[in-house]
Design a protein around this motif. Structure first.
Motif, PDB file in Angstrom:
ATOM      1  N   ASN A  31      -3.826   3.464  -3.252  1.00 37.97           N
ATOM      2  CA  ASN A  31      -5.017   4.284  -3.019  1.00 37.97           C
ATOM      3  C   ASN A  31      -6.204   3.421  -2.595  1.00 37.97           C
ATOM      4  OD1 ASN A  31      -6.650   6.496  -2.975  1.00 37.97           O
ATOM      5  ND2 ASN A  31      -7.059   6.466  -5.184  1.00 37.97           N
ATOM      6  N   LYS A  78      -9.582   1.878  -0.845  1.00 38.17           N
ATOM      7  CA  LYS A  78     -10.862   2.360  -0.318  1.00 38.17           C
ATOM      8  C   LYS A  78     -10.819   2.152   1.192  1.00 38.17           C
ATOM      9  CE  LYS A  78     -14.460   1.832  -3.761  1.00 38.17           C
ATOM     10  NZ  LYS A  78     -15.324   0.792  -4.298  1.00 38.17           N
ATOM     11  N   ARG A  79     -11.180   3.184   1.928  1.00 41.44           N
ATOM     12  CA  ARG A  79     -11.072   3.095   3.381  1.00 41.44           C
ATOM     13  C   ARG A  79     -12.422   2.874   4.061  1.00 41.44           C
ATOM     14  NH1 ARG A  79      -6.057   4.404   4.872  1.00 41.44           N
ATOM     15  NH2 ARG A  79      -4.756   5.295   3.238  1.00 41.44           N
ATOM     16  N   LYS A 115     -13.510  -1.548   4.125  1.00 44.11           N
ATOM     17  CA  LYS A 115     -13.868  -1.526   2.692  1.00 44.11           C
ATOM     18  C   LYS A 115     -12.827  -2.297   1.887  1.00 44.11           C
ATOM     19  CE  LYS A 115     -17.519   1.333   2.154  1.00 44.11           C
ATOM     20  NZ  LYS A 115     -17.522   2.434   3.112  1.00 44.11           N
ATOM     21  N   THR A 116     -11.599  -2.325   2.432  1.00 46.38           N
ATOM     22  CA  THR A 116     -10.519  -3.058   1.782  1.00 46.38           C
ATOM     23  C   THR A 116      -9.754  -3.850   2.836  1.00 46.38           C
ATOM     24  OG1 THR A 116     -10.236  -1.197   0.253  1.00 46.38           O
ATOM     25  CG2 THR A 116      -8.478  -2.829   0.297  1.00 46.38           C
ATOM     26  N   THR A 158     -13.452  -5.399  -0.949  1.00 44.90           N
ATOM     27  CA  THR A 158     -12.261  -5.917  -1.602  1.00 44.90           C
ATOM     28  C   THR A 158     -11.426  -6.699  -0.584  1.00 44.90           C
ATOM     29  OG1 THR A 158     -12.228  -4.020  -3.069  1.00 44.90           O
ATOM     30  CG2 THR A 158     -10.170  -5.252  -2.862  1.00 44.90           C
TER      31      THR A 158
END
Ligand code: ADP
Ligand code: MG
Length: 394
Positions: free
Chosen positions: A188, A190-191, A312-313, A345
């Motif tokens: 899951n 973070k996009r 974001k990731t 991240t």
């Protein structure tokens, strides 16, 4: 959630801890002790709770009697003892009377380390083939088993899966940290979620590509791997490392996910594979038949940086070029520098990738640098790791 070391009463208990002490050793000296340090938290936790610690690990591969001296765990026991500032009793056997005596006489807070589990591979590969008798024997030495060897958790060996099948077991802090960092990203993220893939071979990373291409928003490709993709698109890649048998795979991935796969626009090429040559920057359309690509070019670096700015990731596996050569580590270093400044991240996975991040001094700048190598890759492939799957849920 897996059962962890925190879920056990450890006082008076003999706790078998499977570690990954597979450190690099040159001429009998440990050249990098970070894998030993990675287990200190788990070991200290047991001592602090008045448990008794029995350490198991492999080191190298044992294929003949001659390998035994080179891969004895004795130097590891000495180094661990220095790091903990307390005795670590080394038992130069994997079973038998010496082991029996050492284990029988343990006091609370004591630490012993048995010899390299793979010494048992000389006798019909008992360790690596998860031999039942050996598993039961090792399990019989303790009351609790803690698997903390993330780096070997993708293998079902006697010293992890075997013991866990015969004893109450949980994971240690190192494995817990790896799972806490890696699992949410795969399940899951973070996009936008972006994957940087590089390194040597497409064939090593097929599983990772197949799994992550469905989850990721972008896959940014560099390293030697990009040349098989570029060849699949019809470019002439000269003498660059290419896996012709993977061209069809790359074509298929490009067909299905053309919007996600990002390839270089320019390349730093050279006439030979050497640390002393200076490269030439060329457009991907202009690689000469006698040139090989050893790094991504400046235009590509800027393109990748600008795409990554929106992430974001990020998961990164595999260097962008031959980062062992100073003149061809620029792509890798530039992305390290750019990502280290983003408050997102960033997780690094893969043996060589972890090594270059450390070498360039970025290991503390990212969310997590996985210690796993092959195990990390299998996790990224979406596979269950047998050494972890065997530990019960709580
Ligand atoms: P990891 O261990 O992180 O999964 P890999 O083992 O797949 O990474 O790849 C690391 C190796 O890839 C490095 O030794 C590096 O020199 C090599 N490599 C990267 N780019 C190139 C290139 N353009 N040509 C040849 N080798 C490359
Ligand atoms: Mg590697």
């Amino acid at each position: 959630m897996k059962r962890t070391i925190r879920d056990f009463k450890l006082e008076n208990k003999k706790v078998i801890v499977r570690c990954d002490f597979n450190v690099p050793i040159e001429n009998g000296a440990i050249t990098d002790d970070s894998k030993i340090k990675a287990h200190l938290e788990t070991i200290k936790y047991i001592i602090d709770r008045n448990g008794k610690v029995i350490l198991l690990s492999h080191l190298g591969r044992i294929e003949s009697e001659g390998d035994k001296q080179k891969y004895s765990l004795k130097p590891i026991a000495i180094r661990l003892s220095e790091l903990l500032d307390r005795d670590v009793k080394f038992v130069p056997e994997t079973k038998g009377d010496l082991v029996y005596e050492a284990v029988a006489n343990m006091r609370n807070g004591e630490i012993i380390m048995l010899e390299n589990t793979r010494f048992e591979d000389l006798d019909g590969k008992k360790e690596s083939k998860n031999n039942i008798e050996l598993s039961k024997y090792w399990a019989s030495l303790g009351n609790i088993f803690i698997n903390d060897a993330f780096g070997t958790s993708h293998r079902a060996h006697a010293s992890n899966v075997g013991i866990a099948s015969n004893l109450e077991s949980g994971i240690g802090f190192l494995i817990e940290k790896e799972l806490n960092n890696l699992e949410p990203i795969i399940k899951n993220p973070k996009r936008p979620f972006m994957v940087i893939l590089g390194g040597k071979k497409v064939s090593d990373k097929i599983g990772v590509i197949n799994n992550l291409v469905t989850v990721a928003d972008k896959i940014i490709v560099g390293g030697a791997m990009c040349f098989t993709f570029l060849k699949a698109k019809g470019y002439n890649v000269g003498q660059s490392l290419v896996e012709d048998e993977q061209i069809d795979f790359c074509k298929k991935v490009l067909e299905l996910h053309s919007d996600k796969i990002i390839l270089p626009q320019d390349i730093n090429v050279s006439l030979e594979y050497s640390p002393t040559v200076t490269g030439r920057i060329v457009d991907i359309a202009n690689i000469n038949y006698n040139e090989m690509g050893l790094d991504i070019g400046p235009q590509t670096i800027n393109l990748y940086k600008s795409i990554l700015r929106n992430a974001k990731t990020v998961i990164w596996n595999g260097p962008m070029g031959v980062c062992e050569f100073n003149k061809f580590n620029i792509g890798t270093k530039s992305l390290c520098e750019a990502l280290s400044k983003q408050k997102i991240t960033v997780v690094i996975g893969g043996g060589d990738s972890a090594a270059f991040v450390k070498q360039f001094g970025y290991q503390d700048k990212f969310t997590h640098v996985s210690t796993g190598g092959g195990a990390t890759l299998e996790l990224l492939e979406g596979k269950a790791l047998p050494g972890i799957a065997v530990i019960p849920e709580k």
